[in-house]
Design an enzyme around this catalytic site. Structure first.
Site, PDB file in Angstrom:
ATOM      1  N   CYS A 173     -30.269  15.642  21.221  1.00 18.92           N
ATOM      2  CA  CYS A 173     -28.930  15.613  20.646  1.00 18.92           C
ATOM      3  C   CYS A 173     -27.897  15.064  21.604  1.00 18.92           C
ATOM      4  CB  CYS A 173     -28.500  17.034  20.252  1.00 18.92           C
ATOM      5  SG  CYS A 173     -29.667  17.911  19.215  1.00 18.92           S
ATOM      6  N   GLY A 225     -29.406  10.697  19.042  1.00 19.08           N
ATOM      7  CA  GLY A 225     -29.843  11.316  17.802  1.00 19.08           C
ATOM      8  C   GLY A 225     -29.397  10.525  16.597  1.00 19.08           C
ATOM      9  N   ASN A 266     -27.135  20.855  22.807  1.00 17.51           N
ATOM     10  CA  ASN A 266     -28.136  19.872  23.207  1.00 17.51           C
ATOM     11  C   ASN A 266     -29.124  20.560  24.132  1.00 17.51           C
ATOM     12  OD1 ASN A 266     -28.165  17.147  25.597  1.00 17.51           O
ATOM     13  ND2 ASN A 266     -29.603  17.553  23.948  1.00 17.51           N
ATOM     14  N   GLY A 267     -30.397  20.560  23.790  1.00 11.58           N
ATOM     15  CA  GLY A 267     -31.406  21.178  24.632  1.00 11.58           C
ATOM     16  C   GLY A 267     -32.449  21.895  23.803  1.00 11.58           C
ATOM     17  N   CYS A 295     -33.135  16.461  33.951  1.00  9.51           N
ATOM     18  CA  CYS A 295     -34.260  15.747  33.339  1.00  9.51           C
ATOM     19  C   CYS A 295     -34.338  14.307  33.834  1.00  9.51           C
ATOM     20  CB  CYS A 295     -34.110  15.773  31.822  1.00  9.51           C
ATOM     21  SG  CYS A 295     -35.365  14.820  30.958  1.00  9.51           S
ATOM     22  N   TYR A 302     -35.214   6.763  30.442  1.00  9.49           N
ATOM     23  CA  TYR A 302     -35.209   6.246  29.072  1.00  9.49           C
ATOM     24  C   TYR A 302     -34.015   6.666  28.228  1.00  9.49           C
ATOM     25  CZ  TYR A 302     -36.419   5.792  24.140  1.00  9.49           C
ATOM     26  OH  TYR A 302     -36.378   5.513  22.815  1.00  9.49           O
ATOM     27  N   CYS A 330     -42.805  18.032  26.938  1.00 12.69           N
ATOM     28  CA  CYS A 330     -41.556  18.619  27.417  1.00 12.69           C
ATOM     29  C   CYS A 330     -41.219  19.830  26.560  1.00 12.69           C
ATOM     30  CB  CYS A 330     -40.420  17.603  27.333  1.00 12.69           C
ATOM     31  SG  CYS A 330     -38.811  18.284  27.775  1.00 12.69           S
ATOM     32  N   CYS A 362     -36.248  17.554  37.096  1.00  6.76           N
ATOM     33  CA  CYS A 362     -37.397  18.023  36.333  1.00  6.76           C
ATOM     34  C   CYS A 362     -38.256  16.816  35.977  1.00  6.76           C
ATOM     35  CB  CYS A 362     -36.954  18.744  35.060  1.00  6.76           C
ATOM     36  SG  CYS A 362     -38.354  19.263  34.021  1.00  6.76           S
ATOM     37  N   CYS A 376     -43.071  16.473  32.748  1.00  5.39           N
ATOM     38  CA  CYS A 376     -43.897  15.661  31.856  1.00  5.39           C
ATOM     39  C   CYS A 376     -44.854  14.765  32.635  1.00  5.39           C
ATOM     40  CB  CYS A 376     -43.028  14.831  30.923  1.00  5.39           C
ATOM     41  SG  CYS A 376     -41.745  13.872  31.751  1.00  5.39           S
TER      42      CYS A 376
END
Length: 480
Positions: free
Chosen positions: A14, A40, A116-117, A251, A257, A397, A445, A448
């Site tokens: 989001c 989003g 968002n999250g 993240c 990306y 993730c 983080c 992934c």
């Protein structure tokens, strides 16, 4: 399997927007959401507030910002304060009922919340709430926050939000609108971005700086992990209700990306970071090449860095159709590679007879990159060398990125040579985890890639939170 009409890559959850004290608050929020559309495309919504009684006006809908809002709907969103949201689901169904902001009336006043999250213990807390009589209107984990906030016994809505979030684990960057304030808060690990700005004396909060750029707002600063900002009557107050986590966990996929290339995240500019990844990728995995091409648009900066580092020409060898929706009607007599060609098409004049290096940011399932590799060969490429500006994606993730399960991730079990063979490339090279971290990814983080989750995804994640909830519920019953 891939979602219908979706490319072979993860998706971010989001984007959020908040405006406090601007005469065109809803229109400013609308423009900000336009800039955050990449975060989003499933639904969009704005809730504004105005008048002496703090009346709220809300409009939500499925689809792009341009589809959801028009002049008439914006005109109905009156007031000098607004919060907005664009959604791509990582939890909950793709339906209008899950569109945000969520609006509610509590005994402490009206609230509107945009999140968002992803909350890793939301399901358990939701079960506990339902067991105590709560009725949920959505399947989104964000509604758990609203229920906890409404049940809290704290005196103010800001205190109630702190109380609610203290019972939850995971990623959240959110904005909340009350009768007289705009509240913005990030989780203690700071998984997702949230930035503060000013516009004509008004305060603005957004997921990324690109939204502030579009509306002409000045960037003040990034909201810190664990920080809560409260803006009331034009005055800003900041507090740290949640201790900042010992290890940074922003993240890394935001840089690789998700974020727009023109955005500045807490660690620097997104475009510059991606270009540096391309340079490091070239040093780790050089390839004999006549031309370097990106897989548009996510591979652009990395491909340019790769080409410059090796001194190989950079060109656009694939054209992307930017007007493809989430779904499309495939002809009854199936066209060869229809699904990939409706989004991408090769330029034979750039590719024919050449050794091509194709640069992208990730391989998730491997289905799309295989089709594009075949497309390049059909356009006359002599060799196809695939280079990925991130390490192999081996884990899902749990903090707000919609990735497949581990079983669906091609790199979870296959070694690189087998992935190379399966996608039909002459060679395949991923940026190493050490290369990613040395480029500026340390303290982020990268679960992934590494499997090192900052907030453990185990059965032990939730019980302490549920016990806190039981204590709160028991206290409320005693007071009642």
């Amino acid at each position: 399997m891939d979602r219908p009409g979706q490319p072979d890559r993860p998706r971010e959850a989001c984007g959020v927007m908040g405006v406090h004290g601007h005469p065109e608050a809803a229109n400013i929020a609308y423009l900000g959401l336009y800039a955050l559309q990449h975060r989003g495309q499933e639904s969009a919504g704005i809730c504004s507030r105005g008048g002496r009684e703090g009346e709220q006006f809300v409009h939500r809908g499925m689809g792009l910002v341009s589809d959801v809002f028009g002049e008439q709907s914006i005109a109905k969103l009156r007031g000098r304060h607004a919060v907005g949201h664009v959604r791509y689901s990582t939890s909950g169904d793709s339906t209008l009922r899950n569109a945000q902001p969520f609006c509610a009336n509590t005994d402490a006043g009206p609230v509107a919340l945009a999140h968002n999250g992803n909350l890793v213990n939301a399901a358990r807390v939701r079960d506990e709430l339902e067991g105590r009589g709560a009725i949920f209107a959505t399947t989104s984990d964000s509604e758990v926050i609203v229920h906890l906030l409404a049940r809290s016994r704290q005196p103010t809505l800001e205190d109630r939000l702190v109380d609610a979030l203290s019972r939850l684990k995971g990623a959240y960057s959110l904005v909340m609108q009350t009768r007289d304030a705009l509240v913005a808060v990030r989780d203690p690990h700071g998984f997702r971005p949230l930035v503060l700005g000013q516009l004509d004396g008004a305060w603005v909060v957004a997921s990324e700086t690109c939204a502030l750029d579009l509306i002409g707002a000045a960037v003040e600063r990034h909201i810190a992990p664990g920080e809560m900002v409260v803006i009331r009557r034009g005055k800003l107050g900041a507090l740290q209700p949640f201790p900042r986590a010992d290890c940074g966990a922003f993240c890394i996929f935001e840089y690789i990306y998700f974020a727009r290339p023109d955005s500045n995240l807490p660690g620097g500019n997104v475009y510059a970071f991606r270009k540096e990844l391309g340079r490091r990728l070239a040093r780790e995995h050089p390839a004999p090449a006549d031309v370097v091409i990106p897989l548009l648009d996510s591979g652009n900066a990395a491909a340019l860095g790769y080409a410059e580092e090796l001194g190989v020409p950079y060109d656009t060898g694939i054209i992307r159709n930017h007007f493809v929706g989430r779904t499309f009607i495939e002809p009854a007599q199936t066209i060869r590679n229809f699904g990939v060609k409706i989004k991408h098409n090769a330029i034979p004049g750039v590719i024919s007879g050449k050794r091509v290096v194709l640069v992208d940011d990730s391989i998730v399932r491997g289905t799309s990159i295989m089709k594009i590799s075949n497309m390049l060969r059909a356009a006359g490429a002599r060799e196809v060398h695939v280079r990925i500006s991130a390490p192999p994606t081996t884990r899902p993730c749990h903090y707000g990125i919609d990735m497949p399960t581990r079983q669906e991730l091609i790199a979870a079990d296959l070694p690189v040579p087998e992935i190379c063979a399966s996608i039909g490339a002459d060679s395949l090279g991923y940026l190493s985890l050490a290369g990613l971290r040395d480029a500026g990814g340390r303290g982020h983080c990268d679960a992934c890639f590494s499997g090192e989750y900052p907030v453990p995804i185990t059965a032990d994640s939730s019980p302490p939170q549920i016990s806190l909830l039981r204590e709160s519920s028991a206290a409320a019953a005693a007071e009642g």
